[in-house]
Design an enzyme around this catalytic site. Sequence first.
Site, short mmCIF file in Angstrom:
data_model
loop_
_atom_site.label_atom_id
_atom_site.label_comp_id
_atom_site.label_asym_id
_atom_site.label_seq_id
_atom_site.Cartn_x
_atom_site.Cartn_y
_atom_site.Cartn_z
CB SER A 170 -0.86 -0.06 1.12
OG SER A 170 -1.92 0.92 1.00
CG ASP A 297 -7.24 -3.78 -2.79
OD1 ASP A 297 -8.03 -2.97 -2.10
OD2 ASP A 297 -6.01 -3.80 -2.83
CG HIS A 325 -5.55 -2.44 0.24
ND1 HIS A 325 -5.08 -2.15 -0.83
CD2 HIS A 325 -4.94 -1.90 1.22
CE1 HIS A 325 -4.42 -1.02 -0.93
NE2 HIS A 325 -4.07 -1.01 0.60
#
Length: 346
Positions: A170, A297, A325
């Site tokens: 991320s 996601d 995610h």
Amino acid sequence: MGNRFICMLKKDAKDNHGSRSKRLGRSQRKLSAEEEVLHRQALSMALHQHQLSQRFDGSMSRRIGSTSSRRRNLSDPFSNGKQVPDFLENIKLKKFILIHGEGFGAWCWYKTIALLEEAGLLPTAIDLIGSGIDLTETNSVTTLKDHSKPLLDYLENVSEDEKVILVGHSTGGASVSYALEHFPHKISKAIFICATMVSDGQRPFDVFAEELGSAERFMQESEFLIYGNGKDNRPTGFMFEKQQLRGLYFNQSPTKDVALAMVCMRPIPLGPVMEKLSLTSEKYGTSRRFFIQTLDDRALSPDVQEKLVRENPPEGVFKIKGSDHCPFFSKPQSLHKILLEIAQIP
């Protein structure tokens, strides 16, 4: 067996109601006990990270993982039941440096660490400043350089004849990109897991604009902002509510991992994700980058991930079906397999 539905006198109904209340009470006590166990597990993990902390050039870098390979018991729940694979000899670089994303910490990699160590590799997970068990107040973390300091300190101490593989999740992709720009000769490959693999001049936050709106609008209107220096000053961080976290990040993750995340996640420093990166073609541009897409996601949609890949093409792209995610929770075996595959690429 006869009819199970029988008429009850008021006294019988009352007794039954009392029994049901007792059962509900026991159930609630059981849930409370389970929550207490999760809290204790989280605290134990945090203490374990603290014990494994190591000092680099006067700064404390919180790390979990081993500095030497150790084999796991094959009865361990994270074990795939196989011996160390034959292809291990094809992996020249065994050091994986794992960088967490926004709100997370080194703790989120516990399954990945277990699997990599079982394969004979040397994973190290690092707490960025203001994250995990690092004691720095989130409100005081204003730049990406400051946020990434433990990673930069680690790379500074890597010998000149040694290289590592960086893995960023991320917004941890921004720290990986920053490291690629400043230590390109010490990084063999960089792996971005549904991460902010941005181009020169972009902000990590820009990647999430589809979900959260523009950076300017978010800074003015978001209900999740934190004003660590008072309402009259600019916001210093943000933190989603638990319900939003579950929907955005953990729609496929196991319940126990979600519970652990709810205990361990911290506010996100706003400065580092709003900072525009300066990346050159001579350093960052010559790095070997790989991208892992997560196809279920909701925080960073597959379409946005495709756009990142098109605009800033990596050397290779891998996809994990059925992953939210956080593939280190929802699809740890698939993620592990891809990491090993990338490590073998000459």
